[in-house]
Design an enzyme around this catalytic site. Structure first.
Site, mmCIF file in Angstrom:
data_model
loop_
_atom_site.group_PDB
_atom_site.id
_atom_site.type_symbol
_atom_site.label_atom_id
_atom_site.label_comp_id
_atom_site.label_asym_id
_atom_site.label_seq_id
_atom_site.Cartn_x
_atom_site.Cartn_y
_atom_site.Cartn_z
ATOM 1 N N THR A 1 21.053 9.303 13.909
ATOM 2 C CA THR A 1 22.708 8.890 14.588
ATOM 3 C C THR A 1 23.412 7.978 13.731
ATOM 4 O O THR A 1 22.996 7.985 12.275
ATOM 5 C CB THR A 1 21.909 8.327 15.979
ATOM 6 O OG1 THR A 1 23.079 7.482 16.703
ATOM 7 C CG2 THR A 1 21.132 6.934 15.590
ATOM 8 N N ASN A 2 24.111 7.112 13.840
ATOM 9 C CA ASN A 2 24.917 6.295 13.300
ATOM 10 C C ASN A 2 24.886 4.998 13.792
ATOM 11 O O ASN A 2 24.456 4.851 14.879
ATOM 12 C CB ASN A 2 26.196 6.870 12.973
ATOM 13 C CG ASN A 2 26.908 7.411 14.330
ATOM 14 O OD1 ASN A 2 27.359 6.334 14.763
ATOM 15 N ND2 ASN A 2 27.104 8.594 14.474
ATOM 16 N N LEU A 3 25.597 4.111 13.181
ATOM 17 C CA LEU A 3 25.814 2.709 13.607
ATOM 18 C C LEU A 3 26.918 2.445 14.350
ATOM 19 O O LEU A 3 27.127 1.172 14.709
ATOM 20 C CB LEU A 3 25.606 1.699 12.394
ATOM 21 C CG LEU A 3 24.344 1.805 11.520
ATOM 22 C CD1 LEU A 3 24.376 0.869 10.345
ATOM 23 C CD2 LEU A 3 23.189 1.268 12.718
ATOM 24 N N SER A 4 27.560 3.414 15.146
ATOM 25 C CA SER A 4 28.800 3.016 15.937
ATOM 26 C C SER A 4 28.506 2.311 17.015
ATOM 27 O O SER A 4 27.562 2.467 17.794
ATOM 28 C CB SER A 4 29.703 4.330 16.126
ATOM 29 O OG SER A 4 30.564 3.945 17.094
ATOM 30 N N ALA B 1 31.722 8.486 17.258
ATOM 31 C CA ALA B 1 31.115 8.866 16.018
ATOM 32 C C ALA B 1 30.408 9.998 15.934
ATOM 33 O O ALA B 1 28.994 9.829 16.328
ATOM 34 C CB ALA B 1 30.626 7.651 15.231
#
Ligand code: CTP
Length: 378
Positions: A201-204, A265
């Site tokens: 996943t990502n840090l959004s 994101a």
């Protein structure tokens, strides 16, 4: 439009009278709450006579559900002036009189016009309270530098009635524009499973999407919020939660909208999912990643306007934003420079097909409000 004016106890209260008079002349429907402190500076009679307003004071709190009724009645709630004490009480969650109880019961952001002496304005406790109020979605109008009632000069002077009026006019136009429009807001980071217990996943954080959905709801849009992964829930008439980019794509393909804010994101790649739990039986593991569909590029463009988002290095921000706008064939792009990540204040550049429309800075709440207002006024 129905405007509720809350007045707290400051010498700047006389300006609220001028503002109420101008709003009355402009055809706004007015109700006024005077705090106990405000009664030292202005009277119910002046608001009734000058602005045809129905005026409420503390004893009304105990006549039925006055605070809830007033909060539901108002389309815009403006606290003018907002004192150090009032801002502190609201930021601390206190509701011990009619004005603070009505603010607590108000379903959408409240607009505060602060007025105080410079030392009080610069007090870190006040600034912390203001940050907390902004974080909770409220709007704090700026103060000016100038002559103060004490005879000193400095920061803390309240905006003039005509400046507050201009701000209200923008809000009214934005409400007229967004009212009834179906607006989809996607936000947060997509989540792509590696196996049944691990993900990419990502840090959004999804905060910008929540702020956009809050403002759009405030302006009367029919908001459809689509949270990705564990992004927080946003105020909306319809709410969906998805995990993967492909789920998001399928959902959006099936949706009708006047506007799509694509703040999500989206993971550009996904691993080959293995059911169960991968064992650590090899010394090094290579994850094979497949390209995800580019959702914006592949969505039909005849449904409504599309606002894309992009995080770019400051040096290439303009060229990259314009390239993505053209390649993905969207109507607007909001580009944030990468160097604002993790900072309290954010910066955003709003582009349309002709170029830069507006450069914005502030908290995510403030920037989201400006984006939504700018699109309405375009
Ligand atoms: N986006 C999308 N589908 C993807 C990736 C991104 O619809 N697979 C959308 C995002 O939601 C955003 C916009 O495209 O509104 C720009 O996203 P960004 O990640 O900046 O662009 P990419 O096309 O992924 O380009 P790159 O990561 O190479 O900069």
């Amino acid at each position: 439009m129905k405007v509720l004016i809350g007045v707290s106890g400051s010498i700047a209260a006389y300006k609220s009278l001028i503002l109420a008079r101008e709003l009355f002349k402009g055809g706004y429907s007015l109700r006024v709450i005077l705090s106990r402190g405000a009664l030292n500076f202005v009277t119910p009679l002046s608001f009734q006579e000058l602005a045809g307003a129905k005026v409420f004071t503390d004893p009304d709190l105990f006549k039925g559900n006055t605070h809830v009724d007033l909060a539901r009645w108002s389309e815009i709630f403006l606290v003018v002036p907002a004192t150090y004490n009032l801002l502190g009480k609201v930021a601390s969650g206190l509701a011990d009189d009619l004005l603070t109880s009505t603010i607590a019961a108000h379903p959408s952001p409240v607009v505060f016009a602060p007025a105080m002496h410079t030392e009080m304005w610069e007090n870190p406790i006040l600034q912390r309270n203001i940050d907390a109020l902004k974080e909770a979605g409220h709007v704090i109008l700026p103060v000016k530098e100038g002559d103060l009632a004490s005879g000193d000069r400095g920061k803390g002077r309240m905006l003039e009635p005509e400046e507050i009026l201009r701000y209200l006019e923008d809000l009214r136009k934005a409400k007229d524009f967004w009212k009834g429009k179906r607006v989809v807001v996607t936000y947060g980071g997509t989540v792509e499973p590696i196996d049944d217990v691990r993900v990419i996943t990502n840090l959004s954080s999804g905060k910008m999407g929540v702020a956009l959905a809050t403002w759009l709801s405030f302006f009367g849009a029919h908001v459809v919020a689509v949270a990705c992964g564990s992004a927080p829930k946003a105020p909306a008439r319809e709410f969906y939660r998805i995990k993967t980019a492909r789920e998001l794509f399928d959902l959006l393909k099936s949706m009708e909208y006047d506007y799509l804010f694509m703040a999500a994101a989206v993971s550009d790649y996904r691993p080959n999912y293995k059911p169960g739990k991968l064992k650590k039986d090899v010394s090094s593991l290579i994850l094979n990643l497949q390209r995800n569909p580019d959702i914006l590029s592949n969505l039909p463009k005849d449904r409504g306007k599309i606002v894309g988002f992009a995080l770019e290095e400051r040096e290439n921000l303009r060229s990259e934003a314009v390239r993505k706008l053209k390649e993905k064939d969207v109507d607007f792009i909001v580009a944030n420079p990468t160097d604002v990540i993790g900072k309290d204040r954010t910066e955003a550049f709003l582009f349309d097909r002709k170029g830069l429309l507006k450069q914005l800075s502030g908290t995510k709440w403030e920037v989201a409000a400006e984006i939504v207002k700018k699109l309405a006024l375009e």
